[in-house]
Design a protein around this motif. Structure first.
Motif, PDB file in Angstrom:
ATOM      1  N   ASN A   4       9.630  11.617 -11.843  1.00 43.20           N
ATOM      2  CA  ASN A   4       8.627  12.290 -11.028  1.00 43.20           C
ATOM      3  C   ASN A   4       8.255  13.595 -11.718  1.00 43.20           C
ATOM      4  O   ASN A   4       9.132  14.341 -12.157  1.00 43.20           O
ATOM      5  CB  ASN A   4       9.165  12.585  -9.627  1.00 43.20           C
ATOM      6  CG  ASN A   4       9.612  11.339  -8.897  1.00 43.20           C
ATOM      7  OD1 ASN A   4       8.799  10.599  -8.374  1.00 43.20           O
ATOM      8  ND2 ASN A   4      10.928  11.095  -8.869  1.00 43.20           N
ATOM      9  N   ARG A  45       2.382   6.710  -1.492  1.00 44.88           N
ATOM     10  CA  ARG A  45       1.672   6.336  -2.714  1.00 44.88           C
ATOM     11  C   ARG A  45       0.173   6.267  -2.432  1.00 44.88           C
ATOM     12  O   ARG A  45      -0.255   5.620  -1.482  1.00 44.88           O
ATOM     13  CB  ARG A  45       2.172   4.987  -3.235  1.00 44.88           C
ATOM     14  CG  ARG A  45       1.664   4.682  -4.647  1.00 44.88           C
ATOM     15  CD  ARG A  45       2.273   3.423  -5.215  1.00 44.88           C
ATOM     16  NE  ARG A  45       1.685   2.222  -4.604  1.00 44.88           N
ATOM     17  CZ  ARG A  45       2.023   0.979  -4.954  1.00 44.88           C
ATOM     18  NH1 ARG A  45       2.952   0.777  -5.878  1.00 44.88           N
ATOM     19  NH2 ARG A  45       1.456  -0.044  -4.370  1.00 44.88           N
ATOM     20  N   ASP A  74       7.722   3.006  -8.990  1.00 46.14           N
ATOM     21  CA  ASP A  74       7.361   1.610  -8.747  1.00 46.14           C
ATOM     22  C   ASP A  74       7.025   0.860 -10.028  1.00 46.14           C
ATOM     23  O   ASP A  74       6.376  -0.181  -9.992  1.00 46.14           O
ATOM     24  CB  ASP A  74       6.186   1.531  -7.777  1.00 46.14           C
ATOM     25  CG  ASP A  74       6.561   2.018  -6.389  1.00 46.14           C
ATOM     26  OD1 ASP A  74       7.692   1.723  -5.952  1.00 46.14           O
ATOM     27  OD2 ASP A  74       5.746   2.714  -5.757  1.00 46.14           O
ATOM     28  N   GLY A  90      -2.461   2.392  -6.706  1.00 45.91           N
ATOM     29  CA  GLY A  90      -1.630   1.242  -7.001  1.00 45.91           C
ATOM     30  C   GLY A  90      -2.252   0.338  -8.042  1.00 45.91           C
ATOM     31  O   GLY A  90      -1.932  -0.837  -8.135  1.00 45.91           O
ATOM     32  N   TYR A 109       1.268  10.045  -6.033  1.00 43.12           N
ATOM     33  CA  TYR A 109       1.880  10.135  -4.711  1.00 43.12           C
ATOM     34  C   TYR A 109       1.586  11.507  -4.107  1.00 43.12           C
ATOM     35  O   TYR A 109       1.253  12.462  -4.820  1.00 43.12           O
ATOM     36  CB  TYR A 109       3.401   9.970  -4.817  1.00 43.12           C
ATOM     37  CG  TYR A 109       3.867   8.574  -5.139  1.00 43.12           C
ATOM     38  CD1 TYR A 109       4.470   7.773  -4.165  1.00 43.12           C
ATOM     39  CD2 TYR A 109       3.721   8.058  -6.417  1.00 43.12           C
ATOM     40  CE1 TYR A 109       4.908   6.490  -4.468  1.00 43.12           C
ATOM     41  CE2 TYR A 109       4.151   6.766  -6.720  1.00 43.12           C
ATOM     42  CZ  TYR A 109       4.737   6.003  -5.741  1.00 43.12           C
ATOM     43  OH  TYR A 109       5.165   4.738  -6.039  1.00 43.12           O
ATOM     44  N   ASN A 118       1.866   6.121 -10.960  1.00 46.07           N
ATOM     45  CA  ASN A 118       0.969   6.199  -9.818  1.00 46.07           C
ATOM     46  C   ASN A 118       0.993   7.596  -9.226  1.00 46.07           C
ATOM     47  O   ASN A 118       1.912   8.386  -9.489  1.00 46.07           O
ATOM     48  CB  ASN A 118       1.352   5.166  -8.752  1.00 46.07           C
ATOM     49  CG  ASN A 118       0.849   3.779  -9.085  1.00 46.07           C
ATOM     50  OD1 ASN A 118      -0.351   3.541  -9.140  1.00 46.07           O
ATOM     51  ND2 ASN A 118       1.770   2.851  -9.314  1.00 46.07           N
TER      52      ASN A 118
END
Length: 313
Positions: free
Chosen positions: A80, A116, A99, A119, A105, A103
Motif C-alpha cells: 500500500n 476499492r 487484490d 477494478g 482505494y 488499484n
C-alpha cells in the motif's frame, strides 16, 4: 506491472525496494525526537500521511508535522502506498496491490473502512481528489501507455483525459480552484531518450499548456493559494532538487540546493511549509522546510525507507 517497475520511471528517483525484500537495516527503535539541529519544529493541528517500509511491505503511516505520533494505517503482507487526503481530511486515497494488481482505494483517515474504487485489469495509481471532492484524477495503464483519467469520487465513469499514445502522462495534481490539472509528460521529447516536462490542462483534457522547465521535471504540487507550483527538477547536473515557480512557469527558484535526492514536495495547508522526501543522509527520509527552502528538519530519521509524504489539507 509490479509497483517497483512503475517507480523506476522516476528519472534518478528514489530506489524503491521490492515489496518482498526485507529491509536490511537494523534499527533499535523509532528515533522520534532526533532532528536536524536547524529550524523550529513545525507544530499545528495537522497530519502528514506517508509511505514507509519497516517490515517487508510498503505501508501507509500518519504522523504529526513534528514527526511525533506515528501510526500505521495499513496491514503488512500487502503493498500500500502513495497516500493522498480528501479535501476535508476525513479520508485518504491510496494505491494497493492487495487484490493482485494495482488499484485505487479510499479509507477513513484512521485506516478503517477501506473501499476499492477501481477494478480494471490494468494498473491504476496516483489518485488525487479534486478540491471539491467530487472527482478523482489518477494514472491508468488501461491503453498500454500511462494516461491520466478522471472519475467520480465513487470510482464511476472513468474518462481518459490525456489519451496520448506513445507518451507517459503521470503525476496529476489539481489546482486549488479545480480549474486545471498540472501533470508530467514525455510528450514532445525524443522517444529514444524521453524526458518529463510539466504541463497543465483543463480537467476534461483540453487546453494543454507546457510550462517552461529545463532538464526534466516531476512531482508538481500546487500551493494552496494557487499562485505557485513546487516541483522536482533534474537540471542541476542530474541531481534532483525541489524548485518552486509561479503558476505560469516564471520565477523558478531552487529551494533545496543540496546533494542527495530531494523530491515529492507537498504544501502545508497554510502554504508556509513544504514536506518532501530526501536521501541527503543516505536513506530516504521525510523532511519539512519553510516554503522558501530554509530550516529543513528531518522528521523520520529512523533508518527505514520513508517517502511519498502528503500534508492533510
Amino acid at each position: 506491472m509490479k509497483p517497483e517497475a512503475f517507480y523506476r520511471l522516476r528519472r534518478r528517483a528514489t530506489e524503491v525496494p521490492s515489496r518482498l525484500a526485507t529491509v536490511g537495516l537494523a534499527v533499535a527503535g523509532l528515533a522520534i525526537g532526533c532532528r536536524d539541529a536547524v529550524g523550529p519544529i513545525v507544530v499545528y493541528d495537522e497530519k502528514i500521511a506517508f509511505t514507509s517500509i519497516r517490515d517487508r511491505f510498503m505501508r501507509i503511516y500518519t504522523m504529526n508535522p513534528d514527526g511525533s505520533a506515528q501510526a500505521v494505517l495499513t496491514a503488512d503482507e500487502q503493498t500500500n502506498l502513495d497516500p493522498s487526503w480528501s479535501p476535508d481530511g476525513a479520508q485518504i486515497l491510496f494505491t494497493s496491490w492487495r487484490d493482485g494488481d494495482a488499484n485505487i482505494y479510499v479509507m477513513d483517515a484512521d485506516g478503517s473502512n477501506p473501499i476499492r474504487l477501481t477494478g480494471h485489469p490494468a494498473n491504476d495509481r496516483s489518485a488525487r481528489f479534486s478540491p471539491a471532492g467530487g472527482r478523482i484524477a489518477f494514472v491508468g495503464e488501461r491503453g498500454g501507455d500511462y494516461d491520466i483519467f478522471v472519475m467520480g469520487a465513487d470510482g464511476s465513469n472513468p474518462v481518459n483525459i490525456t489519451n496520448s499514445p506513445g507518451t507517459v502522462d503521470v503525476d496529476p495534481q489539481w489546482s486549488p480552484d479545480g480549474s486545471r490539472i498540472v501533470f508530467c509528460s514525455t510528450r514532445g521529447s525524443d522517444p529514444a531518450e524521453p524526458v518529463f516536462s510539466l504541463f497543465t490542462m483543463h480537467p476534461d483534457g483540453s487546453d494543454v499548456r507546457r510550462l517552461p522547465v529545463e532538464g526534466g521535471a516531476r512531482s508538481p504540487a500546487w500551493s494552496p493559494d494557487g499562485a505557485r507550483i513546487a516541483f522536482v527538477s533534474f537540471r542541476d547536473d542530474g541531481d534532483a532538487e525541489i524548485y518552486v515557480m509561479s503558476a505560469d512557469g516564471s520565477a523558478q527558484v531552487n529551494l533545496t540546493r543540496r546533494l542527495g535526492l530531494d523530491e515529492l514536495p507537498s504544501w502545508s495547508r497554510s502554504g508556509s511549509h513544504i514536506v518532501f522526501s530526501s536521501k541527503r543522509d543516505g536513506v530516504p527520509d521525510i523532511y519539512v522546510m519553510r516554503a522558501d527552502g530554509s530550516d529543513p528538519v528531518n522528521l523520520t530519521r529512523d533508518g527505514f525507507w520513508d517517502a511519498m509524504a502528503t500534508w492533510r489539507p
